[in-house]
Write a protein that holds these residues in place. Structure first.
Motif, PDB file in Angstrom:
ATOM      1  N   THR A 180       0.826  -1.200   0.000  1.00  0.00           N
ATOM      2  CA  THR A 180       0.000   0.000   0.000  1.00  0.00           C
ATOM      3  C   THR A 180       0.862   1.253   0.000  1.00  0.00           C
ATOM      4  N   PRO A 205     -12.833   5.609  -0.949  1.00  0.00           N
ATOM      5  CA  PRO A 205     -13.035   4.766  -2.133  1.00  0.00           C
ATOM      6  C   PRO A 205     -12.564   5.427  -3.431  1.00  0.00           C
ATOM      7  N   THR A 208      -9.005   4.622  -3.653  1.00  0.00           N
ATOM      8  CA  THR A 208      -8.875   3.211  -4.011  1.00  0.00           C
ATOM      9  C   THR A 208      -9.034   3.024  -5.515  1.00  0.00           C
ATOM     10  N   SER A 226      -9.015  -3.556  -7.596  1.00  0.00           N
ATOM     11  CA  SER A 226      -8.207  -3.544  -6.372  1.00  0.00           C
ATOM     12  C   SER A 226      -8.604  -4.731  -5.508  1.00  0.00           C
ATOM     13  N   SER A 229      -7.985  -4.039  -1.843  1.00  0.00           N
ATOM     14  CA  SER A 229      -9.086  -3.419  -1.105  1.00  0.00           C
ATOM     15  C   SER A 229     -10.149  -4.440  -0.744  1.00  0.00           C
ATOM     16  N   TRP A 232      -9.529  -6.514   2.477  1.00  0.00           N
ATOM     17  CA  TRP A 232      -9.851  -5.923   3.777  1.00  0.00           C
ATOM     18  C   TRP A 232     -11.293  -6.189   4.196  1.00  0.00           C
ATOM     19  N   GLU A 313     -10.495   2.182   7.193  1.00  0.00           N
ATOM     20  CA  GLU A 313     -10.090   2.899   5.979  1.00  0.00           C
ATOM     21  C   GLU A 313      -9.326   4.180   6.309  1.00  0.00           C
ATOM     22  N   GLY A 324      -6.374   3.896   1.924  1.00  0.00           N
ATOM     23  CA  GLY A 324      -7.151   3.235   0.884  1.00  0.00           C
ATOM     24  C   GLY A 324      -6.445   2.893  -0.406  1.00  0.00           C
ATOM     25  N   ASP A 326      -3.666   1.287  -3.205  1.00  0.00           N
ATOM     26  CA  ASP A 326      -2.735   0.223  -3.567  1.00  0.00           C
ATOM     27  C   ASP A 326      -1.332   0.804  -3.760  1.00  0.00           C
ATOM     28  N   ARG A 369     -17.996   1.956  -1.088  1.00  0.00           N
ATOM     29  CA  ARG A 369     -16.847   1.157  -0.632  1.00  0.00           C
ATOM     30  C   ARG A 369     -16.925  -0.267  -1.149  1.00  0.00           C
ATOM     31  N   PRO A 373     -13.786  -1.870  -5.297  1.00  0.00           N
ATOM     32  CA  PRO A 373     -12.771  -2.890  -5.590  1.00  0.00           C
ATOM     33  C   PRO A 373     -13.029  -3.657  -6.880  1.00  0.00           C
TER      34      PRO A 373
END
Length: 457
Positions: A180, A205, A208, A226, A229, A232, A313, A324, A326, A369, A373
């Motif tokens: 991250t 988000p 993300t 992601s 994400s 998690w 987050e 959040g 990567d 959220r 991903p």
């Protein structure tokens, strides 16, 4: 993750709940003392076969750490093993499977942040060239199974690796297979913390989606932009997530303390070693009833340790941590703090960002959220449109906030240029994950060897 080196036995005992807000209150700073902290992780691999090196093997992680001491870094020991380095640029530490992290120093502006990142990457590349090691900036190992990865000799990791499968299905993936970028920022007062927490949590988000770079698992597309994400969402529900109570009327330090008291413990650090307290209650600890240390009361250092074991987050300690994004290459390491500094460190920008999110319901925030991903920039945003549609106005606000700061380098450039990689993503409509998938299905023809050649630092 945090690295502990001393037991802090001179710390005061915690004798009443009122002491638990002390770290947050201590974090309050006047604007002129606000700083920028940037943390970034990278995967380490052997150039010859792309294998993740172990700690003890010749040319492995231990040798990498020791070679970096030529640049003035000082070894940090745990149980006689070098598990981190400290220096003027912060701390170099190890994630559970040997991912190398720089937790940068608190800096005044983004020009310093990017220079710090450049120094670090130059150092690790020089040493890596000698040891036959490369460094990869992605959100998740694209081609490694869990059983192919080593485990670093840090006591807290052994406790966490044992505990994770009891509370979720993907916690081991989080520890072993992800990287991250994180930004840590200050606040001036409790009210300032609350506004910054709410804005950054609602917009997490978006970060993300912009930084998504984990579309592969074990050598194949995984159906996510992601996956890091997504991991998690099935790691440990007691210490992760969007924290809807942050938007409740009256939210402040005390409410966050209540949340942390409900987060189960992992460990207690005593005499240079970690004592397993996984699943036990800090409330019991305060009553002298912790099974791991019966009759003993916690110290303030124990509470600070505990604050580092929740992974929402956005996390509050003596500063706010935006969590959040990567992992990614050099320019995105600089872009993440640019986004959050632009939004949060100028009051006009902060108010404008709050105007965007203040009417979002908790349900809309959670839906966003959940969608990002897998859907990335195409995820539907509250109020209509997509995350990509939302990103343009948010980046405009961040740019205005950075311009208002007036922090220029020796060439007269302000900080706005650090947002350019994100501007390009929004303009193209393609996240880093989109680009990776295009290459995988196109030029790479399903082979990951070119990935290591093209995407290493």
């Amino acid at each position: 993750m945090s690295t502990r080196t001393v037991s802090d036995q001179d710390d005061p005992f915690i004798e009443n709940p009122g002491q638990l807000a002390a770290p947050m209150i201590k974090g309050e700073k006047p604007r002129e003392r606000w700083r920028i902290g940037t943390e970034h992780e990278k995967f380490v691999y052997r150039v010859s076969d792309h294998r993740a090196p172990s700690y003890d093997e010749p040319g492995g992680i231990h040798d990498l750490l020791m070679a970096l001491t030529r640049f003035g870094w000082e070894p940090v020991l745990e149980g006689g093993k070098v598990i981190a380095l400290s220096g003027s640029d912060g701390t170099i530490s190890l994630e559970p499977a040997g991912q190398l992290e720089l937790s940068g120093a608190p800096l005044e502006n983004l020009h310093q942040t990017c220079a710090e990142t450049g120094r670090h990457l130059k150092q690790v590349k020089e040493v890596g060239a000698e040891l036959g090691l490369g460094f990869l900036g992605l959100g998740m190992w694209p081609d490694k199974r869990r059983d192919e990865l080593p485990v670093m000799p840090k006591g807290r990791y052994g406790i966490m690796l044992d505990h994770m499968p009891r509370v979720g299905n993907l916690g081991l993936d989080m520890m072993l297979r992800t990287c991250t970028i994180q930004t840590n920022l200050d606040y001036g007062s409790e009210a300032d913390m609350v506004q910054k927490f709410r804005v950054s949590l609602a917009l997490q988000p978006l970060a993300t989606a912009l930084f998504a770079s984990s579309p592969f698992t074990e050598g194949k597309p995984n159906g996510y932009f992601s996956y890091r994400s997504h991991i998690w969402t099935d790691t440990d529900p007691a210490r992760t997530g969007m924290l809807p109570f942050v938007f409740d009327e009256g939210f402040g330090y005390e409410r966050y303390v209540d949340y942390m008291l409900d987060v189960p413990m992992y460990f207690v650090f005593r005499d240079g070693r970690y004592i397993n307290a996984a699943g036990q209650s800090f409330r019991d600890f305060m009553k002298g009833e912790l099974p791991a240390l019966p009759g003993e009361l916690p110290r303030l250092s124990d509470w600070n340790d505990h604050l580092s074991t929740a992974f929402p987050e956005v996390r509050l300690k003596s500063f706010l941590e935006m969590r959040g994004a990567d992992g990614g290459p050099w320019n995105r390491i600089c872009a993440l703090p640019a986004l959050w500094v632009g939004l949060l460190y100028d009051q006009g920008a902060l108010d404008a960002a709050w105007d965007i999110v203040k009417n979002w319901t908790i349900e809309e925030q959670q839906a966003l959220r959940d969608a990002v991903p897998r859907e990335g920039l195409c995820a539907p945003a509250p109020g209509g449109g997509t995350i990509r549609d939302l990103a343009g106005p948010v980046l405009d606000i961040a740019a205005a906030g950075l311009a208002a700061r007036g922090e220029v380098n020796s060439m007269g450039d302000n900080e706005v240029g650090f947002l350019e990689p994100l501007r390009q993503i929004v303009k193209s409509g393609k996240s880093p994950a989109d680009d990776l998938l295009d290459r995988y299905h196109g030029a790479w023809k399903g082979d990951f060897c070119p990935l290591y050649e093209e995407l290493s630092f």
